[in-house]
Design a protein around this motif. Structure first.
Motif, short mmCIF file in Angstrom:
data_model
loop_
_atom_site.label_atom_id
_atom_site.label_comp_id
_atom_site.label_asym_id
_atom_site.label_seq_id
_atom_site.Cartn_x
_atom_site.Cartn_y
_atom_site.Cartn_z
N THR A 152 -14.39 -8.40 14.11
CA THR A 152 -13.69 -7.22 13.61
C THR A 152 -12.23 -7.58 13.37
O THR A 152 -11.53 -8.03 14.28
CB THR A 152 -13.76 -6.07 14.64
OG1 THR A 152 -15.13 -5.86 14.99
CG2 THR A 152 -13.15 -4.79 14.09
N LEU A 153 -11.79 -7.40 12.10
CA LEU A 153 -10.39 -7.69 11.74
C LEU A 153 -9.65 -6.36 11.79
O LEU A 153 -9.96 -5.44 11.03
CB LEU A 153 -10.33 -8.28 10.34
CG LEU A 153 -11.21 -9.51 10.12
CD1 LEU A 153 -11.44 -9.76 8.64
CD2 LEU A 153 -10.57 -10.74 10.77
N PRO A 198 -14.53 -11.42 1.43
CA PRO A 198 -13.28 -11.95 1.99
C PRO A 198 -12.97 -11.47 3.41
O PRO A 198 -12.18 -12.11 4.09
CB PRO A 198 -12.23 -11.46 1.00
CG PRO A 198 -12.89 -10.50 0.09
CD PRO A 198 -14.37 -10.69 0.18
N ASN A 199 -13.59 -10.40 3.85
CA ASN A 199 -13.29 -9.90 5.20
C ASN A 199 -14.43 -10.14 6.18
O ASN A 199 -14.46 -9.51 7.25
CB ASN A 199 -12.99 -8.40 5.15
CG ASN A 199 -11.80 -8.12 4.28
OD1 ASN A 199 -10.83 -8.90 4.29
ND2 ASN A 199 -11.86 -7.07 3.49
N ILE A 223 -14.27 -9.18 18.98
CA ILE A 223 -15.67 -9.60 18.80
C ILE A 223 -16.51 -8.77 19.77
O ILE A 223 -16.74 -9.18 20.90
CB ILE A 223 -15.84 -11.11 19.08
CG1 ILE A 223 -14.84 -11.94 18.25
CG2 ILE A 223 -17.27 -11.54 18.76
CD1 ILE A 223 -14.86 -13.44 18.56
N PRO A 224 -16.93 -7.58 19.34
CA PRO A 224 -17.75 -6.75 20.23
C PRO A 224 -19.18 -7.27 20.28
O PRO A 224 -19.66 -7.89 19.33
CB PRO A 224 -17.69 -5.36 19.59
CG PRO A 224 -17.08 -5.54 18.24
CD PRO A 224 -16.68 -6.95 18.04
N LEU A 269 -25.69 -8.06 7.87
CA LEU A 269 -24.44 -8.23 7.13
C LEU A 269 -23.84 -6.90 6.65
O LEU A 269 -22.69 -6.86 6.21
CB LEU A 269 -24.66 -9.17 5.93
CG LEU A 269 -25.08 -10.60 6.32
CD1 LEU A 269 -25.34 -11.45 5.07
CD2 LEU A 269 -24.02 -11.29 7.19
N SER A 270 -24.62 -5.81 6.78
CA SER A 270 -24.07 -4.50 6.36
C SER A 270 -22.91 -4.07 7.27
O SER A 270 -22.14 -3.19 6.89
CB SER A 270 -25.17 -3.43 6.34
OG SER A 270 -25.63 -3.19 7.65
N VAL A 271 -22.76 -4.71 8.44
CA VAL A 271 -21.61 -4.34 9.30
C VAL A 271 -20.29 -4.65 8.58
O VAL A 271 -19.26 -4.10 8.93
CB VAL A 271 -21.60 -5.04 10.68
CG1 VAL A 271 -22.85 -4.75 11.47
CG2 VAL A 271 -21.38 -6.55 10.54
#
Ligand code: GAL
Length: 330
Positions: free
Chosen positions: A309-310, A283-284, A318-319, A326-328
């Motif tokens: 990044t939320l 969801p994030n 958005i860095p 996808l592990s980020v």
């Protein structure tokens, strides 16, 4: 730039924004300014098939890319390995057909209509650049299968003869769909609610980002809030992104600022927004998709995906990341 394929290596598969990205057959993925739809365990990526210019020909930076093939489709279960599903919407060889090759077909987006079970594609349509003056309309297509073949339903100017330029489709949680399009000579964006069959517009429509001169819309929803990322209007040349937020797709929208950060934030890392992909089951997790245009050779335009990044204050960033997976999002 490296032409190393993005293959699952010993370190695991990773996204390398701006590098050539190959499909599972080793051919560069040719799906630009597109969007992605998730269906039955697979992601389907539709985008502009772009062609190289004949040797020696020059493309003015202001010109569009003439469509010689159509809209391509790729599919993947994991976002890394993409299978070429062929051409989902083909141009016509018939000069009398609205899709006669040589038109400008830009920013195709696909949704599944819950009311009909069919797939609809909307895009920015400019009648054959070879034979007609620029027209700036919307085109609507429909298909029974996500991979096509799509057929043209109509070409029109939306909402009482409004100009349609860069665009995107968005489906809210309640199944209502919206078409966002740059209008009024690119000065003001419009958003129009689609009919229940998704084949028409204008159920309700609003002018948004009034006078802000934005295009290349891409949006997503997180915790009830909508985020709309756009570019400035400088043709194929990069410029600064900006995002706006709203509780409802029809607005009111409030512009916050540039989500990109760091040295190349001003140029959106030499790219232009196209879509935001929600990663399934997370969801994030949202991926910002952009195009790094190469107007000397459009077929060599690059895909640039970055994680969003939320932040806890409901802003986003958005860095830049040269290589990520996808592990980020963990
Ligand atoms: C950009 C637009 C692209 C294409 C290009 C042509 O501003 O985002 O989709 O239309 O201009 O110059």
């Amino acid at each position: 730039m490296s032409t190393k394929p993005l293959t699952p290596a010993a370190t695991g598969p990773a996204f390398s924004p701006g590098e050539v990205w190959h499909d599972v057959n080793g051919r560069p993925i040719n799906a630009h300014a597109g969007g992605i739809l998730f269906e039955s365990g697979r992601y389907y990526w539709h985008g502009q098939h772009m062609t190289a210019l004949p040797t020696g020909a020059k493309y003015p930076p202001s010109a569009g890319n003439l469509t010689e093939v159509g809209v391509s489709c790729y599919s993947s279960a994991d976002l890394f390995n993409w299978r070429d599903e062929g051409i989902a919407l083909a141009v016509s060889e018939d000069p009398a057909h609205d899709l006669y090759k040589g038109l400008r077909l830009e920013r195709p987006k696909v949704l599944r209509c819950p009311a009909t079970g069919r797939y609809v594609m909307w895009f920015h349509y400019v009648r054959s650049g070879k034979t007609h003056a620029e027209s700036y309309e919307a085109a609507v297509c429909v298909a029974d299968r996500i991979t096509g073949p799509f057929r043209l339903v109509k070409v029109f100017r939306a909402d009482g003869n409004q100009m349609v330029r860069d665009c995107t489709l968005y489906q809210d949680d309640d199944g209502k769909a919206y078409f966002f399009y740059a209008s009024e000579e690119n000065m003001t964006m419009h958003v129009t609610q689609l009919s229940d069959d998704y084949l028409d517009a204008g159920v309700r429509w609003e002018r948004i980002l009034i006078g802000e001169q934005r295009e290349a819309p891409a949006l997503f929803k997180h915790q009830g809030r909508h985020y709309l990322i756009t570019s400035g209007c400088t043709g194929w040349s990069h410029n600064s992104a900006a995002y706006a937020v709203a509780d409802h797709p029809l607005g009111p929208w409030k512009t916050i600022g540039n989500p990109c950060v760091g040295p190349d934030a001003r140029t959106t890392y030499e790219s232009q927004s196209t879509f935001v992909l929600p990663v399934q089951g997370r969801p994030n997790a949202f991926i910002f998709m952009a195009d790094r245009w190469n107007y000397a050779n459009m077929a060599d335009s690059r895909h640039l995906w970055l994680p969003i990044t939320l932040k806890s204050d409901a802003t986003i960033e958005i860095p830049w990341r040269a290589r990520w997976d996808l592990s980020v999002f963990n």
